[in-house]
Structures are given as C-alpha cells and as structure tokens.
Motif scaffolding. Structure first.
Motif, mmCIF file in Angstrom:
data_model
loop_
_atom_site.group_PDB
_atom_site.id
_atom_site.type_symbol
_atom_site.label_atom_id
_atom_site.label_comp_id
_atom_site.label_asym_id
_atom_site.label_seq_id
_atom_site.Cartn_x
_atom_site.Cartn_y
_atom_site.Cartn_z
ATOM 1 N N TRP A 201 0.039 -14.139 -7.689
ATOM 2 C CA TRP A 201 0.889 -14.582 -6.588
ATOM 3 C C TRP A 201 1.137 -16.081 -6.648
ATOM 4 O O TRP A 201 2.266 -16.526 -6.427
ATOM 5 N N ARG A 202 0.110 -16.857 -6.946
ATOM 6 C CA ARG A 202 0.295 -18.314 -7.045
ATOM 7 C C ARG A 202 1.347 -18.639 -8.093
ATOM 8 O O ARG A 202 2.204 -19.510 -7.880
ATOM 9 N N ARG A 203 1.315 -17.964 -9.195
ATOM 10 C CA ARG A 203 2.283 -18.216 -10.274
ATOM 11 C C ARG A 203 3.667 -17.692 -9.922
ATOM 12 O O ARG A 203 4.680 -18.345 -10.190
ATOM 13 N N TRP A 204 3.748 -16.518 -9.335
ATOM 14 C CA TRP A 204 5.046 -15.956 -8.956
ATOM 15 C C TRP A 204 5.735 -16.825 -7.920
ATOM 16 O O TRP A 204 6.945 -17.034 -7.986
ATOM 17 N N HIS A 205 4.980 -17.349 -6.973
ATOM 18 C CA HIS A 205 5.580 -18.164 -5.907
ATOM 19 C C HIS A 205 6.086 -19.515 -6.407
ATOM 20 O O HIS A 205 6.945 -20.119 -5.763
ATOM 21 N N LYS A 206 5.606 -19.999 -7.536
ATOM 22 C CA LYS A 206 6.077 -21.257 -8.113
ATOM 23 C C LYS A 206 7.397 -21.097 -8.860
ATOM 24 O O LYS A 206 8.059 -22.087 -9.155
ATOM 25 N N SER A 207 7.774 -19.888 -9.157
ATOM 26 C CA SER A 207 8.961 -19.639 -9.969
ATOM 27 C C SER A 207 10.232 -20.027 -9.225
ATOM 28 O O SER A 207 10.379 -19.767 -8.030
ATOM 29 N N ARG A 208 11.166 -20.615 -9.936
ATOM 30 C CA ARG A 208 12.475 -20.967 -9.375
ATOM 31 C C ARG A 208 13.517 -19.898 -9.676
ATOM 32 O O ARG A 208 14.654 -19.980 -9.232
ATOM 33 N N VAL A 209 13.128 -18.917 -10.481
ATOM 34 C CA VAL A 209 13.984 -17.770 -10.773
ATOM 35 C C VAL A 209 13.267 -16.515 -10.270
ATOM 36 O O VAL A 209 12.054 -16.529 -10.055
ATOM 37 N N PRO A 210 14.003 -15.433 -10.075
ATOM 38 C CA PRO A 210 13.379 -14.217 -9.560
ATOM 39 C C PRO A 210 12.274 -13.674 -10.463
ATOM 40 O O PRO A 210 12.354 -13.751 -11.692
ATOM 41 N N VAL A 211 11.245 -13.135 -9.808
ATOM 42 C CA VAL A 211 10.150 -12.458 -10.499
ATOM 43 C C VAL A 211 10.088 -11.036 -9.947
ATOM 44 O O VAL A 211 10.071 -10.836 -8.730
ATOM 45 N N TYR A 212 10.059 -10.080 -10.853
ATOM 46 C CA TYR A 212 10.024 -8.674 -10.464
ATOM 47 C C TYR A 212 8.747 -8.019 -10.971
ATOM 48 O O TYR A 212 8.277 -8.322 -12.069
ATOM 49 N N PHE A 213 8.220 -7.129 -10.162
ATOM 50 C CA PHE A 213 7.072 -6.309 -10.538
ATOM 51 C C PHE A 213 7.615 -4.920 -10.831
ATOM 52 O O PHE A 213 8.297 -4.328 -9.991
ATOM 53 N N VAL A 214 7.333 -4.406 -12.013
ATOM 54 C CA VAL A 214 7.792 -3.080 -12.417
ATOM 55 C C VAL A 214 6.582 -2.206 -12.695
ATOM 56 O O VAL A 214 5.683 -2.607 -13.433
ATOM 57 N N ILE A 215 6.569 -1.039 -12.084
ATOM 58 C CA ILE A 215 5.527 -0.065 -12.374
ATOM 59 C C ILE A 215 6.166 1.115 -13.091
ATOM 60 O O ILE A 215 7.122 1.715 -12.589
ATOM 61 N N VAL A 216 5.690 1.373 -14.307
ATOM 62 C CA VAL A 216 6.165 2.502 -15.102
ATOM 63 C C VAL A 216 5.142 3.616 -14.932
ATOM 64 O O VAL A 216 3.957 3.425 -15.204
ATOM 65 N N ILE A 217 5.608 4.751 -14.467
ATOM 66 C CA ILE A 217 4.730 5.902 -14.258
ATOM 67 C C ILE A 217 4.959 6.890 -15.395
ATOM 68 O O ILE A 217 6.077 7.358 -15.593
#
Length: 179
Positions: A95-111
């Motif tokens: 979360w700390r790293r994702w919140h620093k991003s200036r571009v979108p960050v997506y979490f993908v779960i492949v089932i």
C-alpha cells in the motif's frame, strides 16, 4: 463418407520435468494470462524483473502516454463462478508503494479453476482454452486495507484496457489543464 477428426491427446504432467512448485507455476501462469490479454489488444507489456519489484507490481501495461502498474496474484482457492467477490490479504508495504504512484496501479487476481495441474489449459480441436478468469481493482487511490475485496463483476478483458488507458491519460490531462 470420409470424416477427418482431430484427436487431442490427454495432457500428462510428469513431475520429472517440473522446475517450478505449485505457487511458482501459478505466479507464472497469472502473469502469462495478463500478457495474453494485452497481446490480444495489441498493447505492450513489460514484466518487472525478479528482485526488482520494489514498487509492489509485477508488470507494466504500456500505453502511449505512460504505463499502468499491475500487481498480479494467481490462485485456485476460489471458483470462477463461486460468489460475487474474491478477497486477497495485502501487505502494508504494498500500500505504501501503491499510494506513491503518480500513475494508476491495478490489482489483478487470476483464478485458475480447477486448482490443480493439468487443468488450467484445455486443449481442444478448436483451440486451447484457458480454464481461468481474471478480475481487477484499482488500488492506488484506495484506503489501506488488510483484505482487498475484488468484485467478479470487474472481469479483466480487452475492453478493460481501454478503461485503464483512459485512467492513465487522465493523469496527464489534469497536468496540462493546470498549466
């Protein structure tokens, strides 16, 4: 009447050639699944090198303006058609790293469904079918949570990449308008 019939032999997975354990195989499959969707869309894909995932992302989806960042997790603990969501335990450092991003960050779960190999791919005469589905959620703007819930209504498809591209473009449109 002469009919040509193509027979696809049953897959046999033998452990004597395997170099990846179950978790490693799932990690590779998950990234390959996302790469396949990008390939179908004609969108560039760059995988984060091993030991360089300091931004808590596994890959970058390359659009014209910039790349979106993507964290990919692959699991067999859920069923594709079982329930409206899938929940993944996250780490505070992500979360700390994702919140620093200036571009979108997506979490993908492949089932993968079924969970065991062989079974993730189904080799049919008409082609090879994935026995998997991916779902996504944008995470860089979310509040930090321990258990990230991903809605199965947000299926990762080629059309998703249009939405992601618009999100990336919006990062730069705002900067232009502010000048």
């Amino acid at each position: 009447m002469n009919m040509n019939v193509m027979v696809v032999p049953q897959q046999v997975i033998r452990d004597d050639i395997a170099t990846l354990g179950s978790n490693g195989a799932k990690a590779r499959f998950g990234v390959a699944y996302v790469r396949a969707i990008c390939s179908e869309a004609g969108v560039g894909f760059r995988e984060t090198a091993p030991d360089e995932d300091v931004l808590a992302v596994d890959c970058h989806v390359e659009f014209a303006a910039a790349a979106a960042r993507v964290q990919v997790k692959c699991t067999g603990q859920f069923r594709i058609d079982g329930g409206p969501t899938a929940t993944w335990t996250t780490e505070d450092r992500w979360w700390r790293r994702w919140h620093k991003s200036r571009v979108p960050v997506y979490f993908v779960i492949v089932i993968v469904d079924p969970d065991v190999r062989p079974g993730w791919l189904d080799h049919q005469p008409i082609g090879t079918l994935y026995r998997a589905a991916a779902f996504w959620r944008r995470v860089d703007q979310l509040s930090t949570v321990t258990n990230l819930q991903v809605s199965k209504s947000q299926r990762l498809t080629v059309n998703t990449l249009h939405e992601w591209c618009a999100d990336v473009d919006a990062c730069f449109t705002k900067q232009v308008e502010d000048k």
